[in-house]
Design a protein around this motif. Structure first.
Motif, PDB file in Angstrom:
ATOM      1  N   LEU A 174       4.380  35.155 -26.574  1.00 34.23           N
ATOM      2  CA  LEU A 174       4.014  35.950 -25.239  1.00 34.23           C
ATOM      3  C   LEU A 174       4.465  35.311 -24.018  1.00 34.23           C
ATOM      4  CD1 LEU A 174       0.113  36.820 -26.395  1.00 34.23           C
ATOM      5  CD2 LEU A 174       2.120  38.110 -26.511  1.00 34.23           C
ATOM      6  N   GLN A 175       4.467  34.037 -24.283  1.00 35.24           N
ATOM      7  CA  GLN A 175       5.653  33.364 -23.529  1.00 35.24           C
ATOM      8  C   GLN A 175       7.078  33.407 -22.955  1.00 35.24           C
ATOM      9  OE1 GLN A 175       4.709  29.376 -23.203  1.00 35.24           O
ATOM     10  NE2 GLN A 175       4.954  28.586 -21.695  1.00 35.24           N
ATOM     11  N   THR A 176       7.459  33.626 -24.257  1.00 44.16           N
ATOM     12  CA  THR A 176       9.213  33.773 -23.842  1.00 44.16           C
ATOM     13  C   THR A 176       9.416  34.494 -25.019  1.00 44.16           C
ATOM     14  OG1 THR A 176      10.656  32.322 -23.799  1.00 44.16           O
ATOM     15  CG2 THR A 176       9.217  31.237 -24.974  1.00 44.16           C
ATOM     16  N   ILE A 177      10.870  34.604 -24.855  1.00 43.85           N
ATOM     17  CA  ILE A 177      11.762  35.365 -26.207  1.00 43.85           C
ATOM     18  C   ILE A 177      12.456  34.063 -27.274  1.00 43.85           C
ATOM     19  CG2 ILE A 177      13.255  37.590 -27.023  1.00 43.85           C
ATOM     20  CD1 ILE A 177      12.107  38.473 -24.355  1.00 43.85           C
ATOM     21  N   GLY A 178      12.283  33.348 -26.507  1.00 47.60           N
ATOM     22  CA  GLY A 178      12.948  31.639 -27.320  1.00 47.60           C
ATOM     23  C   GLY A 178      13.566  31.117 -26.102  1.00 47.60           C
ATOM     24  N   HIS A 179      13.923  29.814 -26.670  1.00 45.42           N
ATOM     25  CA  HIS A 179      14.175  29.351 -25.589  1.00 45.42           C
ATOM     26  C   HIS A 179      15.797  29.289 -25.569  1.00 45.42           C
ATOM     27  CE1 HIS A 179      10.316  27.208 -25.880  1.00 45.42           C
ATOM     28  NE2 HIS A 179      10.104  27.497 -24.350  1.00 45.42           N
ATOM     29  N   SER A 221      -2.411  23.034 -20.907  1.00 49.06           N
ATOM     30  CA  SER A 221      -2.679  24.722 -20.500  1.00 49.06           C
ATOM     31  C   SER A 221      -3.485  25.493 -21.384  1.00 49.06           C
ATOM     32  CB  SER A 221      -1.482  25.362 -19.701  1.00 49.06           C
ATOM     33  OG  SER A 221      -1.949  26.075 -19.367  1.00 49.06           O
ATOM     34  N   ASP A 235       2.126  23.017 -21.064  1.00 52.11           N
ATOM     35  CA  ASP A 235       1.592  23.720 -22.147  1.00 52.11           C
ATOM     36  C   ASP A 235       0.502  23.747 -22.769  1.00 52.11           C
ATOM     37  OD1 ASP A 235       3.634  24.756 -20.005  1.00 52.11           O
ATOM     38  OD2 ASP A 235       4.825  25.934 -21.270  1.00 52.11           O
ATOM     39  N   TYR A 240      19.261  36.680 -27.486  1.00 51.12           N
ATOM     40  CA  TYR A 240      17.537  36.850 -28.104  1.00 51.12           C
ATOM     41  C   TYR A 240      17.296  36.375 -28.828  1.00 51.12           C
ATOM     42  CZ  TYR A 240      16.698  39.348 -23.042  1.00 51.12           C
ATOM     43  OH  TYR A 240      17.103  39.229 -21.611  1.00 51.12           O
ATOM     44  N   GLN A 287       1.022  32.077 -28.961  1.00 49.92           N
ATOM     45  CA  GLN A 287       0.503  31.917 -27.638  1.00 49.92           C
ATOM     46  C   GLN A 287       2.569  32.413 -27.075  1.00 49.92           C
ATOM     47  OE1 GLN A 287       1.340  28.684 -25.863  1.00 49.92           O
ATOM     48  NE2 GLN A 287       2.351  28.941 -23.155  1.00 49.92           N
ATOM     49  N   ASN A 323       6.403  19.326 -19.804  1.00 53.03           N
ATOM     50  CA  ASN A 323       6.332  21.084 -20.013  1.00 53.03           C
ATOM     51  C   ASN A 323       5.456  21.437 -21.147  1.00 53.03           C
ATOM     52  OD1 ASN A 323       6.803  23.942 -19.201  1.00 53.03           O
ATOM     53  ND2 ASN A 323       8.746  23.350 -18.204  1.00 53.03           N
TER      54      ASN A 323
END
Lengths: 427, 427
Positions: free
Chosen positions: A286-291, A112, A109, A72, A283, A105
């Motif tokens: 909060l959306q992801t822990i990482g790509h 959005s 985003d 992660y 943001q 994407n």
């Protein structure tokens, strides 16, 4: 050569009979070709297959900073990927965040997030009655689809040879605070292959928007996608220009390796000012822990640096160039001098933009389809799918093989002639 | 053994002196350990390294349906990945869409879409004055962070041994149409390791929400993450239960391979009814051209099927089990019978949930930190970071090595004692 417009009714009628006979022949051939999307061919994908070998179970998956890419974390992307994508985007590694596989994407985003949370503290757009975007036309259908989806009103801005009509852009942006953005494909634009001039970029950088949360959505999709080594377009780097102009936060740049490595499995990024990045991170955290850092590592280990990218893009160009030239040759041979069409010969990117006589585009595309060649839907290059003159058609030569493409282009030219004759006979 | 509560002031004071001396020793050791996040250890990641070998430049990257995974397209994910993730989620392949590497990202996007576009035609939540979510507590901080970010009001629902207090859930959901969702981790819950009982799942499936756009956010993060082969929890499959109960659209299930393959580079998915999937696709088709299919293929070629997943999870369990047991052993040895703490011994998942005396959690965590052991922040397991009793601490044993973990657990137990004594002396 006589233009169609100067032909008599009898001449047109007889021409129509000939063309219809040829069209029937094509229909008999059972073609099934796709010139609709800017999709690389299998041959182009093959040149990136080495990317599948750079990582294996014997190789360390630690990045340069010693972080285990398998685990992660690292919201911004690994340093070497930020450097590589930064180089492609012509920005420092600190001005970029790496996302997943799709720049579309990121754009979605970004809009959005602006809807739900505003831009750097502004009122969330969903709380406002009207939000507008400027849309240089013809343009990219997937951009317009995003803004339409969010109920954002779209205003057409005509393209010139130097980019969008900047008089109109300046006038609108400075006077209307409901205008929150403009979609741009600044280099080898989709679909016209136009590169914004230095003056255009500078005027963008100097915009004085009425809305504080106005941003330029700079989709640099084709920044290194040249067709000719000796005739490359140059586009001024906008982020630095904006900074110089005292407008550091006005632009979001988007980029990806979709048409460099694998369209489905590349890496995409946003490049922008540090203020904007800080806003985005609030943001994103909060959306992801990482790509996907392993895929970032895979790309860096394969391409190494910008030189590696340029070398690789020459291989793409070697496959793409003959296709573009074949289509242009057929258009020249079949249609030039007839007064029924015009087109732009691009030096890069993925498309040829074609203009038929007014009112003919839809019929041409459906005629081609009936004979087995799928084009991008007519109207797609305009917001709401509404091309006011019903004349623009986007040709995407990349996906079919060269032989298929030649057949498809021949059929297309035939459809253009046939529909034009029918149109003229109606008048 | 005497409980701390029955000790005299003098006894406590003398105990405190002993504990402080031991604490000083720990401080002198210069520990730097992290028990804060549910992060697999490097050893766990090593067991998936074979995944890096299944694809290479000699191997076809076509999926079973003959589609080139390298190129654009296939919004739902390749069939074999839908089958594999479907099997993990216990749903048919047609009820699942594969996304990128992060199920958290899917949850975020699901809430974000509901904010801007509503749920299956309902009013977008951003147009409503109040939106509420039920939050079983203690729960997962990243869930709560998403709902907080969108300004959604969170209502605590106490957890029981069988899952959330369903009397309270039923009463609230059926009477208040501003309640639009509930966060659930139904199996080996985060942080308690509780698995919802059959009755709880059935009561969820039979909910009669006042809000048509109410959904259960079923984060099945630990569905195959057992610690013991012979003592596995079973959780009733909810999607089918909802269908049976005439409530087919009420649940979104989330899953990922983050703690199966690589946390940063897995594949994630949403499983739900076909109506919900159709609603999701309307947005998804604008958000992306498709997720990373090469990575989907890589996962399927490596794991093959559900049996492959189960075999693989045994290897994870072999690494995780001794760590969980070491922590539990130390807690038992150091703290049981003292009347100052309780904890749950889980059979799967990633956490041990620890309850201190009321009012002690924050001090315990900060004492541990001062001696070099980072725990999840006290309060993190509650919405807004507010644990009303300041007593819950989440222990994450996965990341440190076994030796490090033992040290960390010893220190932790010591901090619990020390803070408890201090607390009792204050009274």
């Amino acid at each position: 050569m006589k233009t169609y417009q100067t032909m008599s009714k009898d001449e047109l009628t007889s021409l129509k009979t000939d063309l219809e006979a040829k069209y029937k022949e094509f229909q008999g051939m059972g073609l099934k070709l796709d010139m609709s999307r800017g999709k690389p061919s299998a041959k182009q994908l093959d040149i990136s297959m080495g990317m599948m070998d750079v990582l294996n179970s014997e190789v360390s998956l630690q990045c340069e900073e010693g972080i285990d890419c398998r685990n992660y974390g690292i919201l911004d992307g690994i340093k070497e990927a930020r450097e590589l994508l930064g180089a492609i985007s012509e920005v420092p590694a600190d001005n970029i965040i790496i996302y997943g596989n799709s720049s579309l994407n990121i754009m979605y985003d970004t809009i959005s997030r602006s809807m739900t949370h505003g831009v750097m503290g502004s009122t969330p757009w969903c709380k406002l009655d009207t939000i507008k975007f400027l849309c240089p036309v013809p343009g990219y259908d997937r951009h317009f689809a995003i803004t339409e989806h969010f109920g954002i009103e779209m205003i057409n801005v005509p393209m010139t040879n130097e980019g969008p009509d900047m008089d109109m852009v300046e006038q609108l942006v400075s006077s209307d605070d409901t205008i929150k953005g403009i979609w741009c494909v600044p280099k080898y634009s989709n679909p016209q292959g136009i590169t914004y001039s230095e003056e255009t970029v500078k005027r963008f950088a100097r915009l004085k928007p009425a809305a504080k949360d106005f941003r330029i959505y700079w989709d640099n999709a084709y920044s290194v996608h040249h067709l000719y080594e000796d005739q490359q377009d140059f586009c001024l780097e906008i982020l630095e220009e904006c900074e110089k102009a005292g407008n550091p936060d006005i632009v979001y740049k988007f980029t990806s390796t979709s048409k460099i490595s694998f369209p489905g499995s590349g890496v995409a990024a946003i490049a922008t000012s540090k203020n904007n990045l800080a806003d985005i991170r609030k943001q994103l955290t909060l959306q992801t822990i990482g790509h996907d850092k392993v895929n970032q590592l895979r790309h860096v280990r394969f391409f190494k640096d910008l030189d590696g990218i340029h070398e690789h893009m020459k291989k793409h160009a070697d496959i793409m160039r003959p296709k573009f030239e074949a289509v242009i040759d057929i258009l020249e041979k079949e249609l030039s001098g007839l007064g029924i069409a015009s087109w732009i010969k691009p030096r890069g990117g993925y498309f040829i933009s074609f203009e038929s006589m007014d009112g003919c585009a839809k019929d041409i595309v459906s005629k081609a389809k009936e004979a087995g060649v799928v084009m991008t839907g007519a109207g797609a290059t305009y917001p709401y799918g509404k091309d006011p003159k019903n004349s623009n058609i986007r040709i995407a030569p990349s996906f079919p093989t060269l032989d298929e493409l030649k057949q498809a282009a021949e059929l297309f030219a035939l459809c253009v002639k046939l529909v034009s004759v029918e149109k003229l006979l109606e008048q």
